[in-house]
Design a protein around this motif. Structure first.
Motif, mmCIF file in Angstrom:
data_model
loop_
_atom_site.group_PDB
_atom_site.id
_atom_site.type_symbol
_atom_site.label_atom_id
_atom_site.label_comp_id
_atom_site.label_asym_id
_atom_site.label_seq_id
_atom_site.Cartn_x
_atom_site.Cartn_y
_atom_site.Cartn_z
ATOM 1 N N MET A 24 0.809 -1.219 0.000
ATOM 2 C CA MET A 24 0.000 0.000 0.000
ATOM 3 C C MET A 24 0.846 1.274 0.000
ATOM 4 N N GLU A 25 1.927 1.270 0.748
ATOM 5 C CA GLU A 25 2.722 2.486 0.884
ATOM 6 C C GLU A 25 3.553 2.812 -0.353
ATOM 7 N N ASN A 54 -5.104 8.787 -9.453
ATOM 8 C CA ASN A 54 -5.000 7.550 -8.670
ATOM 9 C C ASN A 54 -3.933 7.682 -7.586
ATOM 10 N N ALA A 55 -2.831 8.337 -7.913
ATOM 11 C CA ALA A 55 -1.771 8.542 -6.918
ATOM 12 C C ALA A 55 -2.285 9.390 -5.759
ATOM 13 N N PRO A 98 4.734 11.194 1.315
ATOM 14 C CA PRO A 98 5.168 12.405 2.006
ATOM 15 C C PRO A 98 4.368 13.630 1.525
ATOM 16 N N LEU A 99 4.249 14.617 2.377
ATOM 17 C CA LEU A 99 3.483 15.813 2.054
ATOM 18 C C LEU A 99 4.009 16.510 0.798
ATOM 19 N N ILE A 116 2.376 16.063 -6.852
ATOM 20 C CA ILE A 116 1.428 15.307 -7.667
ATOM 21 C C ILE A 116 0.178 16.134 -7.929
ATOM 22 N N ALA A 117 -0.330 16.811 -6.907
ATOM 23 C CA ALA A 117 -1.515 17.655 -7.086
ATOM 24 C C ALA A 117 -1.225 18.762 -8.099
#
Length: 105
Positions: free
Chosen positions: A42-43, A71-72, A80-81, A87-88
């Motif tokens: 999962m991680e 999906n990510a 990590p933040l 990604i956003a």
């Protein structure tokens, strides 16, 4: 279906990342395509979705790439933040390159 252990995942990801960094997006995608992301720990899933998405964007498959970036974002376990922010950002920037999607969407 094969479950991957941490060492397998790290090696495959490193190989795909190296190819991506060299601009060999299709070669990296070939490696990532063979992965069954649902069988990854999962991680680690978010990283593979991101890698696949960025490779797809690199070969002008923007819609598919954006879908994988999405999906990510929805696979945040272990992310990590700073990765969430990156990604956003890539997700929203590349939405603008998809025909038929307006600012309202």
């Amino acid at each position: 279906m094969k479950k991957f252990d941490k060492d397998d995942v790290e090696k495959i990801y490193a190989k795909a990342k190296k190819l991506h960094d060299e601009g060999k997006y299709e070669d990296a995608l070939a490696i990532l395509h063979d992965m069954q992301i649902d069988n990854l720990p999962m991680e680690k899933r978010w990283a593979f979705y991101e890698a696949k998405g960025m490779c797809q964007i690199g070969i002008d498959k923007i819609r598919e790439g954006v879908e994988n970036l999405r999906n990510a974002l929805f696979s945040p376990e272990g992310m990590p933040l700073l990765s969430q922010r990156r990604i956003a950002s890539n997700y929203f920037i590349n939405l603008h390159y998809i025909d038929g999607i307006s600012d309202k969407d």
